[in-house]
Design a protein around this motif. Structure first.
Motif, PDB file in Angstrom:
ATOM      1  N   SER A 190       0.839  -1.189   0.000  1.00  0.00           N
ATOM      2  CA  SER A 190       0.000   0.000   0.000  1.00  0.00           C
ATOM      3  C   SER A 190       0.881   1.250   0.000  1.00  0.00           C
ATOM      4  CB  SER A 190      -0.902  -0.016   1.239  1.00  0.00           C
ATOM      5  OG  SER A 190      -1.541   1.234   1.397  1.00  0.00           O
ATOM      6  N   PRO A 191       0.435   2.326  -0.662  1.00  0.00           N
ATOM      7  CA  PRO A 191       1.182   3.586  -0.586  1.00  0.00           C
ATOM      8  C   PRO A 191       1.095   4.231   0.791  1.00  0.00           C
ATOM      9  CG  PRO A 191      -0.870   3.874  -1.811  1.00  0.00           C
ATOM     10  CD  PRO A 191      -0.701   2.393  -1.585  1.00  0.00           C
ATOM     11  N   ASP A 192       0.145   3.776   1.601  1.00  0.00           N
ATOM     12  CA  ASP A 192      -0.002   4.288   2.962  1.00  0.00           C
ATOM     13  C   ASP A 192       1.054   3.616   3.837  1.00  0.00           C
ATOM     14  OD1 ASP A 192      -0.735   4.619   5.670  1.00  0.00           O
ATOM     15  OD2 ASP A 192      -2.849   4.828   5.168  1.00  0.00           O
ATOM     16  N   PRO A 193       2.041   4.348   4.383  1.00  0.00           N
ATOM     17  CA  PRO A 193       3.118   3.724   5.166  1.00  0.00           C
ATOM     18  C   PRO A 193       2.610   2.931   6.363  1.00  0.00           C
ATOM     19  CG  PRO A 193       3.665   5.999   4.622  1.00  0.00           C
ATOM     20  CD  PRO A 193       2.228   5.807   4.243  1.00  0.00           C
ATOM     21  N   ALA A 194       1.576   3.454   7.048  1.00  0.00           N
ATOM     22  CA  ALA A 194       1.050   2.752   8.226  1.00  0.00           C
ATOM     23  C   ALA A 194       0.423   1.422   7.828  1.00  0.00           C
ATOM     24  CB  ALA A 194       0.029   3.625   8.947  1.00  0.00           C
ATOM     25  N   ARG A 195      -0.339   1.453   6.722  1.00  0.00           N
ATOM     26  CA  ARG A 195      -0.970   0.214   6.267  1.00  0.00           C
ATOM     27  C   ARG A 195       0.085  -0.777   5.800  1.00  0.00           C
ATOM     28  NH1 ARG A 195      -6.188  -1.074   4.942  1.00  0.00           N
ATOM     29  NH2 ARG A 195      -6.477  -2.765   3.474  1.00  0.00           N
ATOM     30  N   GLN A 196       1.130  -0.284   5.124  1.00  0.00           N
ATOM     31  CA  GLN A 196       2.191  -1.161   4.638  1.00  0.00           C
ATOM     32  C   GLN A 196       2.910  -1.833   5.799  1.00  0.00           C
ATOM     33  OE1 GLN A 196       4.890   0.651   1.886  1.00  0.00           O
ATOM     34  NE2 GLN A 196       6.446  -0.921   2.148  1.00  0.00           N
ATOM     35  N   SER A 197       3.265  -1.085   6.832  1.00  0.00           N
ATOM     36  CA  SER A 197       3.997  -1.658   7.964  1.00  0.00           C
ATOM     37  C   SER A 197       3.144  -2.650   8.739  1.00  0.00           C
ATOM     38  CB  SER A 197       4.490  -0.551   8.894  1.00  0.00           C
ATOM     39  OG  SER A 197       3.395   0.126   9.486  1.00  0.00           O
ATOM     40  N   ALA A 198       1.826  -2.471   8.700  1.00  0.00           N
ATOM     41  CA  ALA A 198       0.939  -3.365   9.433  1.00  0.00           C
ATOM     42  C   ALA A 198       0.674  -4.666   8.693  1.00  0.00           C
ATOM     43  CB  ALA A 198      -0.393  -2.658   9.710  1.00  0.00           C
ATOM     44  N   HIS A 199       0.917  -4.684   7.381  1.00  0.00           N
ATOM     45  CA  HIS A 199       0.555  -5.858   6.591  1.00  0.00           C
ATOM     46  C   HIS A 199       1.735  -6.600   5.985  1.00  0.00           C
ATOM     47  CE1 HIS A 199      -3.877  -5.496   6.513  1.00  0.00           C
ATOM     48  NE2 HIS A 199      -3.653  -4.197   6.588  1.00  0.00           N
ATOM     49  N   VAL A 200       2.806  -5.902   5.648  1.00  0.00           N
ATOM     50  CA  VAL A 200       3.898  -6.520   4.901  1.00  0.00           C
ATOM     51  C   VAL A 200       5.037  -6.906   5.845  1.00  0.00           C
ATOM     52  CG1 VAL A 200       5.574  -6.233   3.053  1.00  0.00           C
ATOM     53  CG2 VAL A 200       3.290  -5.226   2.835  1.00  0.00           C
ATOM     54  N   ALA A 201       5.419  -8.178   5.794  1.00  0.00           N
ATOM     55  CA  ALA A 201       6.456  -8.690   6.687  1.00  0.00           C
ATOM     56  C   ALA A 201       7.845  -8.479   6.100  1.00  0.00           C
ATOM     57  CB  ALA A 201       6.235 -10.181   6.928  1.00  0.00           C
ATOM     58  N   ALA A 202       8.796  -8.168   6.965  1.00  0.00           N
ATOM     59  CA  ALA A 202      10.204  -8.206   6.583  1.00  0.00           C
ATOM     60  C   ALA A 202      10.652  -9.666   6.626  1.00  0.00           C
ATOM     61  CB  ALA A 202      11.028  -7.356   7.544  1.00  0.00           C
ATOM     62  N   ALA A 203      11.838  -9.924   6.105  1.00  0.00           N
ATOM     63  CA  ALA A 203      12.325 -11.305   6.033  1.00  0.00           C
ATOM     64  C   ALA A 203      12.429 -11.942   7.415  1.00  0.00           C
ATOM     65  CB  ALA A 203      13.680 -11.336   5.331  1.00  0.00           C
ATOM     66  N   ASP A 204      12.708 -11.128   8.439  1.00  0.00           N
ATOM     67  CA  ASP A 204      12.917 -11.685   9.775  1.00  0.00           C
ATOM     68  C   ASP A 204      11.792 -11.352  10.751  1.00  0.00           C
ATOM     69  OD1 ASP A 204      13.382  -8.985   9.962  1.00  0.00           O
ATOM     70  OD2 ASP A 204      15.235  -9.165  11.129  1.00  0.00           O
ATOM     71  N   THR A 205      10.644 -10.873  10.248  1.00  0.00           N
ATOM     72  CA  THR A 205       9.566 -10.454  11.146  1.00  0.00           C
ATOM     73  C   THR A 205       9.151 -11.565  12.100  1.00  0.00           C
ATOM     74  OG1 THR A 205       8.656  -8.782   9.637  1.00  0.00           O
ATOM     75  CG2 THR A 205       7.151  -9.719  11.265  1.00  0.00           C
ATOM     76  N   LEU A 206       8.823 -12.719  11.553  1.00  0.00           N
ATOM     77  CA  LEU A 206       8.315 -13.804  12.393  1.00  0.00           C
ATOM     78  C   LEU A 206       9.362 -14.254  13.402  1.00  0.00           C
ATOM     79  CD1 LEU A 206       5.902 -15.598  12.944  1.00  0.00           C
ATOM     80  CD2 LEU A 206       6.740 -17.168  11.210  1.00  0.00           C
ATOM     81  N   GLU A 207      10.600 -14.369  12.961  1.00  0.00           N
ATOM     82  CA  GLU A 207      11.661 -14.816  13.861  1.00  0.00           C
ATOM     83  C   GLU A 207      11.881 -13.824  15.006  1.00  0.00           C
ATOM     84  OE1 GLU A 207      16.440 -15.937  13.727  1.00  0.00           O
ATOM     85  OE2 GLU A 207      15.308 -15.649  11.870  1.00  0.00           O
ATOM     86  N   THR A 208      11.918 -12.521  14.689  1.00  0.00           N
ATOM     87  CA  THR A 208      12.189 -11.531  15.732  1.00  0.00           C
ATOM     88  C   THR A 208      11.014 -11.392  16.695  1.00  0.00           C
ATOM     89  OG1 THR A 208      11.492  -9.755  14.223  1.00  0.00           O
ATOM     90  CG2 THR A 208      13.841 -10.215  14.374  1.00  0.00           C
ATOM     91  N   TRP A 209       9.812 -11.454  16.191  1.00  0.00           N
ATOM     92  CA  TRP A 209       8.643 -11.362  17.078  1.00  0.00           C
ATOM     93  C   TRP A 209       8.557 -12.589  17.988  1.00  0.00           C
ATOM     94  CZ3 TRP A 209       3.665  -8.346  16.194  1.00  0.00           C
ATOM     95  CH2 TRP A 209       3.921  -7.139  15.537  1.00  0.00           C
ATOM     96  N   THR A 210       8.812 -13.762  17.415  1.00  0.00           N
ATOM     97  CA  THR A 210       8.777 -14.987  18.213  1.00  0.00           C
ATOM     98  C   THR A 210       9.876 -14.984  19.264  1.00  0.00           C
ATOM     99  OG1 THR A 210       7.879 -16.195  16.317  1.00  0.00           O
ATOM    100  CG2 THR A 210       8.797 -17.506  18.099  1.00  0.00           C
ATOM    101  N   HIS A 211      11.043 -14.493  18.908  1.00  0.00           N
ATOM    102  CA  HIS A 211      12.152 -14.388  19.858  1.00  0.00           C
ATOM    103  C   HIS A 211      11.759 -13.482  21.029  1.00  0.00           C
ATOM    104  CE1 HIS A 211      16.217 -13.974  21.459  1.00  0.00           C
ATOM    105  NE2 HIS A 211      16.063 -12.663  21.417  1.00  0.00           N
TER     106      HIS A 211
END
Length: 263
Positions: free
Chosen positions: A141-162
């Motif tokens: 999304s062109p909306d930065p807030a919507r993009q950060s809430a929906h699109v994962a970085a490569a390590d999102t799941l690993e860092t959140w789980t950690h």
């Protein structure tokens, strides 16, 4: 004095969840609460006295839904965005729910967490609905807030789980929701420190492949993995499936996770 939530989000809506049991104000644009947060809450075990921490809480939907079901929680809502955190704080107050709202990046260091009173081994339950869309396959999304809430970085799941593993007590429970085709990523992220994993596929209709998985895991758990019967959101006629309707209406829970403290 100007309400920070109003200052950040001049255009908000008021929406009812759990069959009218929970009224939430949220931005009209950007990331908006939906079925995922309510399903996550319904799969999260809790009882009075538990410290329940929601990562990436947004306006507080999942955490407040758990607290609406179970009174007497020590509820902490963690959100990186100041404006959303202000709305979460206002939503808790409007619904008569005690909650501490902490502005914090889930990927922050242990020292930063501790300074926010989220030190190691301090929570009974962590629940989270991380950004899970693949950046390479999802048109951002062109909306930065919507993009950060929906699109994962490569390590999102690993860092959140950690972060969840660090905050949870031994025997504490993590519940999360993720896209179904990323289940292998979830299991890989849980390999270190978690066990007693439960998996619940969520299907759009009786014929459709699962679109989400709700996963529970116990810190230090030793029980075998359990694959639960899938939840179907719509019946063959296109209406709400009976079980899903009961869950979304706040009349039923999803028996997926073990009670915190069990292995």
């Amino acid at each position: 004095m100007t309400d920070p939530a109003q200052a950040e989000f001049a255009d908000v809506t008021e929406d009812m969840f759990l069959g009218g049991q929970l009224l939430l104000r949220q931005p009209r644009r950007g990331h908006r609460a939906g079925h995922d947060a309510i399903l996550l809450a319904a799969a999260t075990p809790a009882r009075a006295g538990h410290r329940v921490v929601e990562f990436g809480a947004g306006v507080g939907t999942a955490g407040l839904a758990v607290a609406r079901r179970v009174t007497g929680l020590d509820l902490v809502l963690v959100e990186i965005d100041d404006g959303l955190a202000a709305l979460a704080r206002a939503n808790a107050e409007a619904n008569g729910i005690e909650a501490k709202v902490t502005v914090l990046d889930v990927t922050a260091s242990a020292d930063v967490f501790a300074a926010s009173e989220l030190g190691p081994d301090s929570a009974d339950i962590v629940l989270m609905n991380p950004p899970f869309n693949d950046a390479e396959r999802h048109r951002a999304s062109p909306d930065p807030a919507r993009q950060s809430a929906h699109v994962a970085a490569a390590d999102t799941l690993e860092t959140w789980t950690h972060a969840a593993r660090r905050v949870l007590k031994s025997g504490g429970v993590l519940t999360l929701i993720w896209r179904a085709d990323g289940l292998a990523q979830v299991l890989a992220a849980l390999e270190r420190g978690f066990g007693s994993i439960g998996i619940l596929p969520v299907h759009p209709n009786p014929q459709g492949a699962a679109i989400r998985v709700i996963v529970s895991a116990v810190k230090g758990g030793r029980a075998p993995m359990a694959l639960h019967p899938g939840l179907v959101l719509q019946d063959p006629e296109g209406g709400g499936g009976a079980e899903a309707a009961a869950v979304l209406g706040g009349k039923a829970v999803l028996l997926l996770a073990r009670e915190p403290g069990s292995r």
